[in-house]
Design a protein around this motif. Structure first.
Motif, mmCIF file in Angstrom:
data_model
loop_
_atom_site.group_PDB
_atom_site.id
_atom_site.type_symbol
_atom_site.label_atom_id
_atom_site.label_comp_id
_atom_site.label_asym_id
_atom_site.label_seq_id
_atom_site.Cartn_x
_atom_site.Cartn_y
_atom_site.Cartn_z
ATOM 1 N N ILE A 13 9.897 16.021 -28.301
ATOM 2 C CA ILE A 13 10.695 15.934 -27.075
ATOM 3 C C ILE A 13 9.792 15.681 -25.875
ATOM 4 C CG2 ILE A 13 12.221 17.218 -25.521
ATOM 5 C CD1 ILE A 13 13.307 18.681 -28.005
ATOM 6 N N THR A 14 8.702 16.421 -25.763
ATOM 7 C CA THR A 14 7.824 16.266 -24.601
ATOM 8 C C THR A 14 7.109 14.929 -24.589
ATOM 9 O OG1 THR A 14 6.034 17.431 -25.768
ATOM 10 C CG2 THR A 14 7.454 18.750 -24.338
ATOM 11 N N ARG A 15 6.890 14.342 -25.762
ATOM 12 C CA ARG A 15 6.248 13.019 -25.824
ATOM 13 C C ARG A 15 7.244 11.889 -25.610
ATOM 14 N NH1 ARG A 15 3.778 15.429 -30.313
ATOM 15 N NH2 ARG A 15 5.172 14.299 -31.711
ATOM 16 N N GLY A 16 8.514 12.226 -25.562
ATOM 17 C CA GLY A 16 9.519 11.210 -25.338
ATOM 18 C C GLY A 16 10.054 10.551 -26.591
ATOM 19 N N VAL B 47 18.232 24.184 -26.794
ATOM 20 C CA VAL B 47 17.455 22.945 -26.794
ATOM 21 C C VAL B 47 18.112 21.931 -27.722
ATOM 22 C CG1 VAL B 47 15.237 21.883 -27.417
ATOM 23 C CG2 VAL B 47 15.290 24.058 -26.175
ATOM 24 N N LEU B 48 18.654 22.426 -28.843
ATOM 25 C CA LEU B 48 19.334 21.571 -29.806
ATOM 26 C C LEU B 48 20.804 21.966 -29.932
ATOM 27 C CD1 LEU B 48 16.682 21.354 -32.695
ATOM 28 C CD2 LEU B 48 17.049 19.756 -30.801
ATOM 29 N N VAL C 58 19.628 16.608 -29.382
ATOM 30 C CA VAL C 58 18.953 17.251 -28.264
ATOM 31 C C VAL C 58 20.003 17.447 -27.178
ATOM 32 C CG1 VAL C 58 17.115 17.064 -26.547
ATOM 33 C CG2 VAL C 58 16.792 16.086 -28.830
ATOM 34 N N THR C 59 20.043 18.614 -26.569
ATOM 35 C CA THR C 59 21.018 18.866 -25.506
ATOM 36 C C THR C 59 20.640 18.085 -24.254
ATOM 37 O OG1 THR C 59 19.851 20.769 -24.570
ATOM 38 C CG2 THR C 59 21.376 21.204 -26.397
ATOM 39 N N SER C 60 21.390 18.300 -23.193
ATOM 40 C CA SER C 60 21.088 17.627 -21.922
ATOM 41 C C SER C 60 19.789 18.122 -21.305
ATOM 42 C CB SER C 60 22.233 17.860 -20.926
ATOM 43 O OG SER C 60 22.309 19.237 -20.582
ATOM 44 N N LEU C 61 19.325 19.312 -21.778
ATOM 45 C CA LEU C 61 18.110 19.953 -21.260
ATOM 46 C C LEU C 61 18.206 20.272 -19.771
ATOM 47 C CD1 LEU C 61 15.350 17.850 -23.107
ATOM 48 C CD2 LEU C 61 16.398 20.011 -23.816
ATOM 49 N N LEU D 172 21.552 25.079 -18.361
ATOM 50 C CA LEU D 172 21.825 25.262 -19.781
ATOM 51 C C LEU D 172 20.673 26.014 -20.448
ATOM 52 C CD1 LEU D 172 23.707 24.469 -22.198
ATOM 53 C CD2 LEU D 172 22.238 22.479 -22.504
ATOM 54 N N LEU D 173 19.440 25.602 -20.163
ATOM 55 C CA LEU D 173 18.290 26.219 -20.805
ATOM 56 C C LEU D 173 18.098 27.670 -20.376
ATOM 57 C CD1 LEU D 173 15.697 23.285 -20.590
ATOM 58 C CD2 LEU D 173 17.145 23.931 -22.517
#
Length: 228
Positions: A15-18, A55-56, A66-69, A73-74
């Motif tokens: 996720i963090t790497r895109g 997160v999921l 993956v959620t909207s992040l 929400l988090l």
């Protein structure tokens, strides 16, 4: 490191790497476990854990996404933990509010515009001596939420909202037991709005500190009296 923890970190890395973004569907479990070099059981546990903290999003019969992040929400996971506090730990929540909210108000000062001032003023005018304690607390929540949102930091606003919502019981009790609670709250709110309108960040910060600290000081005194 536990295998499940490793799986969580590897999904987080995607996720963090895109490689995965908000709303994206994860590859099938078998494909993903092979891609990351992990067992399907550890992958399954990692997905469950990431689902709990929002997160999921596992959609039965459809897949895992993956959620909207979004910050709000988090931070629901934090809100859930905070809701389990005991009465003594409410003082710790107020201490955190005392640190965060004055800074949020100071940040909001730089972004204050006529629309914000009008909105806050209308919120204050909607409350008077006939307002119930519950109504006063609802006003207080909305007032602080509006200012936190105006600070321009979604994570800060969401965290403050989670903490503020979790001190409702204490604020209602103060409203029931302390004289002139409505008048005092409204006077303090008006002072904060005036500072925002003048663009005086230091005064806005100081007035918010006094406002939050007042409830904390009352609660501390009440707690000490009832446990003596």
């Amino acid at each position: 490191m536990a295998v499940t923890d490793e799986a969580i970190l590897k999904i987080k890395g995607m996720i963090t790497r895109g490689e995965l973004g908000p709303g994206d569907r994860l590859p099938p479990e078998k494909e993903l476990s092979e891609h990351l070099g992990l067992s399907r059981s550890s992958m399954r546990e990692a997905v469950k854990a990431l689902e709990v903290i929002r997160v999921l999003d596992v959609r039965r019969g459809d897949g895992t996404y993956v959620t909207s992040l979004e910050p709000r929400l988090l931070l629901e996971a934090i809100s859930f933990v905070v809701d389990l506090h005991d009465d003594d730990s409410v003082l710790e929540l107020f201490a955190v509010r005392r640190i965060l909210e004055p800074e949020a108000t100071a940040l909001a000062t730089a972004r204050a515009n006529p629309a914000l001032i009008t909105r806050l003023g209308a919120q204050i005018d909607s409350v008077d001596g006939s307002t119930s304690v519950e109504g006063l607390v609802e006003h207080d929540l909305e007032f602080h939420r509006t200012i936190a949102d105006a600070a321009g930091n979604r994570y800060l606003a969401s965290l403050i909202d989670s903490l503020s919502s979790s001190t409702v019981r204490a604020r209602i009790w103060r409203g029931l037991t302390q004289e002139n609670a409505v008048e005092r709250t409204l006077a303090e709110h008006r002072g904060i709005v005036t500072a925002l309108e003048r663009g005086d960040a230091e005064l806005a910060r100081a007035l918010t500190l006094v406002h939050v600290s007042g409830v904390e000081a009352w609660l501390r005194e009440w707690t000490e009296t009832t446990t003596a």
